[in-house]
Enzyme design. Structure first.
Site, mmCIF file in Angstrom:
data_model
loop_
_atom_site.group_PDB
_atom_site.id
_atom_site.type_symbol
_atom_site.label_atom_id
_atom_site.label_comp_id
_atom_site.label_asym_id
_atom_site.label_seq_id
_atom_site.Cartn_x
_atom_site.Cartn_y
_atom_site.Cartn_z
ATOM 1 N N LYS A 1 0.829 -1.200 0.000
ATOM 2 C CA LYS A 1 0.000 0.000 0.000
ATOM 3 C C LYS A 1 0.870 1.260 0.000
ATOM 4 O O LYS A 1 0.677 2.169 -0.805
ATOM 5 C CB LYS A 1 -0.931 -0.022 1.214
ATOM 6 N N ARG B 1 -3.446 2.899 8.707
ATOM 7 C CA ARG B 1 -3.716 1.581 8.111
ATOM 8 C C ARG B 1 -2.450 0.738 8.012
ATOM 9 O O ARG B 1 -1.358 1.265 7.828
ATOM 10 C CB ARG B 1 -4.242 1.741 6.683
ATOM 11 N N MET C 1 -5.498 -7.298 9.168
ATOM 12 C CA MET C 1 -4.902 -6.439 10.194
ATOM 13 C C MET C 1 -5.778 -5.210 10.444
ATOM 14 O O MET C 1 -6.806 -5.046 9.817
ATOM 15 C CB MET C 1 -3.496 -6.045 9.773
ATOM 16 N N HIS D 1 -3.531 -44.061 -1.800
ATOM 17 C CA HIS D 1 -3.949 -44.736 -3.031
ATOM 18 C C HIS D 1 -5.088 -43.969 -3.711
ATOM 19 O O HIS D 1 -5.034 -43.664 -4.903
ATOM 20 C CB HIS D 1 -4.385 -46.171 -2.696
ATOM 21 N N ARG E 1 2.200 -47.656 -14.524
ATOM 22 C CA ARG E 1 2.205 -48.570 -13.373
ATOM 23 C C ARG E 1 1.459 -49.832 -13.791
ATOM 24 O O ARG E 1 0.228 -49.851 -13.797
ATOM 25 C CB ARG E 1 1.496 -47.924 -12.180
ATOM 26 N N ARG F 1 6.942 -49.602 -16.101
ATOM 27 C CA ARG F 1 7.563 -50.104 -14.888
ATOM 28 C C ARG F 1 7.101 -51.535 -14.620
ATOM 29 O O ARG F 1 5.916 -51.838 -14.723
ATOM 30 C CB ARG F 1 7.158 -49.210 -13.708
ATOM 31 N N GLU G 1 14.176 -44.325 -5.735
ATOM 32 C CA GLU G 1 13.121 -44.032 -4.758
ATOM 33 C C GLU G 1 13.484 -44.507 -3.357
ATOM 34 O O GLU G 1 12.645 -44.538 -2.469
ATOM 35 C CB GLU G 1 11.771 -44.595 -5.215
ATOM 36 N N GLY H 1 11.407 -41.499 -7.986
ATOM 37 C CA GLY H 1 10.110 -41.848 -7.394
ATOM 38 C C GLY H 1 10.029 -41.142 -6.058
ATOM 39 O O GLY H 1 10.294 -41.720 -5.006
ATOM 40 N N THR H 2 9.652 -39.885 -6.113
ATOM 41 C CA THR H 2 9.750 -39.065 -4.904
ATOM 42 C C THR H 2 8.659 -39.372 -3.881
ATOM 43 O O THR H 2 8.730 -38.885 -2.755
ATOM 44 C CB THR H 2 9.749 -37.576 -5.271
ATOM 45 N N ASN H 3 7.656 -40.177 -4.275
ATOM 46 C CA ASN H 3 6.675 -40.594 -3.243
ATOM 47 C C ASN H 3 7.368 -41.521 -2.256
ATOM 48 O O ASN H 3 7.369 -41.292 -1.048
ATOM 49 C CB ASN H 3 5.493 -41.343 -3.873
ATOM 50 N N ASP H 4 7.970 -42.588 -2.794
ATOM 51 C CA ASP H 4 8.662 -43.508 -1.901
ATOM 52 C C ASP H 4 9.922 -42.872 -1.324
ATOM 53 O O ASP H 4 10.286 -43.135 -0.177
ATOM 54 C CB ASP H 4 9.017 -44.805 -2.649
HETATM 55 C C1 PEP Z 1 7.076 -43.078 -6.290
HETATM 56 O O1 PEP Z 1 7.344 -43.799 -5.354
HETATM 57 O O2 PEP Z 1 7.317 -41.861 -6.320
HETATM 58 C C2 PEP Z 1 6.382 -43.630 -7.479
HETATM 59 C C3 PEP Z 1 6.186 -42.889 -8.553
HETATM 60 O O3 PEP Z 1 5.924 -44.898 -7.372
HETATM 61 P P1 PEP Z 1 4.579 -45.316 -6.625
HETATM 62 O O4 PEP Z 1 3.842 -44.064 -6.284
HETATM 63 O O5 PEP Z 1 3.844 -46.167 -7.576
HETATM 64 O O6 PEP Z 1 5.109 -46.042 -5.449
HETATM 65 MG MG MG Z 2 7.292 -45.954 -5.619
#
Ligand code: PEP
Ligand code: MG
Length: 889
Positions: free
Chosen positions: A26, A96, A107, A468, A574, A630, A758, A779-782
């Protein structure tokens, strides 16, 4: 000495738009408008650094601040032709907040400051309107006592209502000057009684009270929550703007209003806004009176019979229109403005870049680029990638009423309405007869795939953003709310217990997968529209980006959807999801139950043609684009029945003894399946499974190459590797089958064998793994799960608490943890390239569709990101922005 106070007014300012960090949004924009010579009431801005100094000193004003403000205030007085605290010509002030990022309504603000028993008389004299002066005074007392002294707002309303009733008045405007004075006396008495201290008469005491209150409001609960939600660091602090008051409530030649230079919901290039005659700013937002349209066109469209500003104050309107054009050209963006007209004279109170819907953002960016106001690259940078979600799915009509009965995580965007079903079988059955259903489960497992496909939306009671249900729903583009912990399922009675009572099978609910809300009944929706503007921005984004964007897909429908959104290949197929269809799961179960290799091979032989045709179709849809397949990843027990009834049924179908089946299920049970017999460990125990899949892939590649004329270069990916030796073992099987198929078919096929990275060990040992792997896919999830040691399926409940307690600022399963997991990715990238300079590097975890993570992927130099189909456009845009900012820095 540090300069803490910046003056503005009379066509000049000590700061400018460049000083946003120091002056707040502002303050910087007020300075900028002054520098442009626009009519802005004079004032001063106390810097954000001063706010930090105030907190460092234990909520004390830094030394010298009072003198600096005093000096600046007398200059403000000179510009305004009146002085603060003066009994004849008092200067009145607004105080203000104004942080670097806009935090609307979070605020505190105080208006009409400087009024007291003496200055109110001067105001009455000067204005010739006693009622106006005393009304302003009582508004000030009310606001100040509430904001600065902590008095209860309701208590003032009670006094006002009580007096109005006693006097027989309906409206505030019926109250006379003398009557206001009685009310003011009661206000003051109440303050003294309740707070034990009188209302301050000294304007300087009032001013410092208000400045302290604005600084303190930086740390109020509302502001803290807002900052957490919008990633605004507490260290930014707020500035304070102290400005000469102008009055929009000075009779019928005065007005106040707000405007956007373009329509913020559609983006249409037309001035859009509202105003009220004889009112203060707060009245427009408070919604007590219905505001009037600024323009004649707007008035006609809204069917209002109240005159527009264009008609009722043509001169002020014409000046305002000129200013809006100048400001938009100056800032090269759509502006959101506030103004006041005091006795015919226009004053600008605020300008800032306006918030807008995704649709409006696209239209405005494209039109501004076409007009040469911004470059196509800037246009790309103007769109928030995540906001594209709004355009790709049906969404709930913003005008619709929401009857919220529960809430969970916004796991997969878009909205869906349908009848409640509690099992996947019921979902499939209902959708066969053309009914639309919402699948409601405690959580889903791979066995629910059919039900999930059949359902319009998915609601789970447990599970996080990478559960899932969430992953599969996003992949399918199906709206999903996961982890709705406030809801309960009574599965025996088939009832859903909600905040608003029980619902049963067949009752209609609506899910808002973009907000996580669960609503009762059906709600009006808006359908997605991929207009021309969307296409133009995407074209510009594609020209700017360096990383490729692939998709995670295993069904033909997903693959087609992803291509229509611009995917440049499949980064993760997958294969396990392909084994759950009715005719396949039987052979899969036969394979799992076989007690020797021959038995397994016989069952696998039945699966081979089905897998081959799956892959052929995917290759054909991708028409020569790269496809990463995979090998089977999940533990085998996921394919087996669980309850005694299911076991009995399946045993009957397979013609085996139920006890035998039950004991095999028991044998395969694992305490921690995520860390158990899964991934490449399966291929090592049962190489024949990997061999069947490899054969299917190569035979499909031969077939698809024939039918499309485009050669297929399959990329075969081995999951959950942590040892080079694991990969060697599986790769040897793949190579052997490849040789066989090449020989049998007489076709040469080039292919790659690579691995998921992963597990932390894989990242650490990447240099050695790259000796065997031709590509890495992160595989950044695992990898997140195993780096943190936090189960991706159970994290939602406590990560939420972590966020609330400020231990983490975002969910690492949603946006990559750059410092930890990211470090492993960076390390593996470097080590992989050291061994094999041309190694292909990509990411296929959920992070591949998250803009902040995509920025990180660009920084470490990945070749591609892969994400679920509906996130492909988001990833294309985010990758372009990441590339643009990399070249700029
Ligand atoms: C992961 O682990 O990032 C991945 C892509 O595999 P999934 O989610 O199937 O385990
Ligand atoms: Mg995985």
């Amino acid at each position: 000495m540090t300069k803490r106070v910046y003056l503005f007014g009379d066509g000049k300012a000590e700061g400018s738009a460049r000083d946003r960090n120091l002056l707040g949004g502002k303050g910087a924009n007020l300075a900028e408008m002054c520098n442009l010579g626009l009519p802005v009431p004079p004032g001063l801005t106390i810097t954000t650094d001063t706010c930090n100094a105030y907190y460092e000193a234990g909520r004390q004003f830094p030394e010298g601040l009072r003198d600096e403000v005093s000096a600046a205030l007398s200059k403000v007085g000179e510009m305004a032709g009146r002085q603060f605290g003066d009994a004849e010509h008092p200067l009145l002030l607004s105080v203000r907040s104004g942080a670097r990022a806009s935090m609307p309504g979070m605020m505190d603000t105080v208006l009409n400051l400087g009024l007291n028993d003496e200055t109110v008389r001067a105001m009455a004299r000067e204005s010739g309107d006693e009622g106006f002066a005393y009304d302003s005074y009582r508004r000030f007392i009310q606001m100040y006592a509430n904001v600065v002294m902590g008095a209860d707002h309701e208590a003032f309303e009670e006094i006002l209502e009580d007096e109005k009733a006693r006097l027989g008045h309906e409206l505030d405007t019926d109250v006379s000057a003398e009557e206001w004075q009685t009310i003011i006396a009661r206000y003051k008495q109440m303050i003294e009684e309740e707070l034990g201290t009188p209302f301050p008469q000294d304007p300087h005491e009032q001013l410092w009270g208000a400045i302290g209150a604005v600084f303190s409001s930086w740390m109020n609960a509302r502001a803290i929550t807002y900052r957490q939600l919008h990633d605004v660091p507490a260290s930014w602090g707020t500035a304070v703007n102290v400005q000469a008051m102008v009055f929009g409530n000075f009779g019928n030649t005065s007005a106040t209003g707000v405007a956007f230079t373009r329509n913020p919901s559609t983006g249409e290039n037309r001035l859009y806004g509202e105003f009220l005659i004889n009112a203060q700013g707060e009245d427009v937002v408070a919604g007590i009176r219905t505001p009037q349209s600024l323009t004649e066109a707007g008035r006609i469209e809204s069917g209002s019979d109240k005159p527009s500003l264009e008609k009722s104050m043509p001169e002020a309107f014409a000046e305002f229109v000129e200013i809006t054009k100048r400001l938009e050209n100056h800032y090269r963006d759509m502006q959101d403005l506030e103004f006041t007209i005091e006795r015919g004279k226009l004053w600008m109170l605020q300008t800032r870049n306006g918030k807008r819907t995704a649709r409006a953002a696209l239209k405005i960016a494209v039109e501004m680029a076409d007009a040469g106001l911004i470059s196509p690259q800037e246009a790309v940078g103007r769109i928030e990638p995540g906001s594209l979600d709004q355009l790709l799915h049906p969404t709930i009509d913003p005008k619709a009423e929401r009857n919220i009965i529960g809430s969970g995580l916004p796991a997969s965007p878009g909205a869906a309405t349908g009848e409640i079903v509690f099992t996947s079988e019921d979902a499939v059955e209902a959708s066969r007869t053309g009914r639309k259903v919402i699948l409601v489960r405690v959580e889903t497992s791979p066995e629910d795939i059919h039900g999930m496909h059949a359902a319009e939306g998915i609601l789970t009671i447990r599970g996080g953003m990478t559960s899932h249900a969430a992953v599969v729903a996003r992949g399918m583009g199906t709206p999903c709310v996961s982890g709705a912990g406030g809801l309960r399922i009574d599965s025996r009675r088939k009832r859903l217990l909600t905040l608003a009572g029980e619902l049963g099978e067949g009752d209609t609910i609506t899910l808002d997968g973009s907000s996580g809300q669960v609503l009762k009944g059906s709600v009006a929706m808006l359908q997605p529209e991929l207009s021309g503007d969307f296409g133009r921005i995407m074209e510009w984004a594609d020209a700017a980006r360096q990383m490729k964007v692939r998709t995670n897909a295993e069904t033909p429908a997903d693959a087609r959807a992803a291509r229509s959104f611009g995917a440049e290949g499949i980064g993760l197929c997958r294969t396990e999801h392909m084994f759950f269809e009715e005719d396949r799961i039987i052979s899969m179960r036969e394979m799992i139950l076989a007690d020797n290799e021959d038995g397994r091979r016989a069952a696998l032989a039945k699966l081979l043609p089905m897998q081959r045709s799956d892959f052929t179709e995917l290759f054909e849809i991708m028409n020569g684009l790269p496809v990463t397949i995979r090998l089977l990843d999940p533990p085998l027990h996921e394919f087996l029945p669980k309850s005694p009834e299911e076991i009995a049924e399946v045993a009957g179908l397979l013609g085996v003894d139920p006890d035998l089946l039950a004991s095999r299920v028991e044998e395969l049970h694992e305490f921690n399946p995520m860390l158990g017999h899964r991934g490449c460990r399966l291929a090592i125990s049962y190489p024949e499974i990997a061999e069947m899949q490899t054969r299917a892939i190569f035979e499909a590649a031969v077939e698809a190459a024939k039918s499309t004329g485009a050669p297929v270069e399959p990329e075969i990916m081995v999951p959950l590797v942590s040892l080079r030796e694991e990969l060697d073992y599986v790769k040897a099987r793949i190579d052997a089958v490849a040789r066989q198929v090449i020989e049998e078919s007489g076709q040469s096929i080039t292919y790659l064998v690579g691995t998921m990275i992963e597990l932390p060990r894989a990242a650490i040992r990447a240099a050695r793994i790259a000796e065997a792997a031709e590509f890495f896919s992160f595989g950044t999830n695992d990898l997140t799960q195993t780096t943190f040691g936090i189960s991706r399926d159970d994290a939602a409940s406590f990560l939420q608490t972590y966020r609330q307690k400020g231990i983490i600022d975002h969910d690492p399963f949603v946006s990559i943890d750059v410092e930890g997991v990211g470090e492993l990715v960076r390390m593996a990238t470097e080590k992989g390239r050291q061994t094999r300079p041309d190694i292909k590097l990509g990411i296929c975890g959920e992070h591949g569709g998250d803009p902040a993570s995509i920025r990180f992927c660009q920084q470490v130099g990945l070749d591609y990101v892969s994400c679920s189909p509906f996130r492909v456009p988001i990833a294309r845009l985010a990758a372009a922005q990441a590339a643009i900012s990399a070249t700029e820095s």
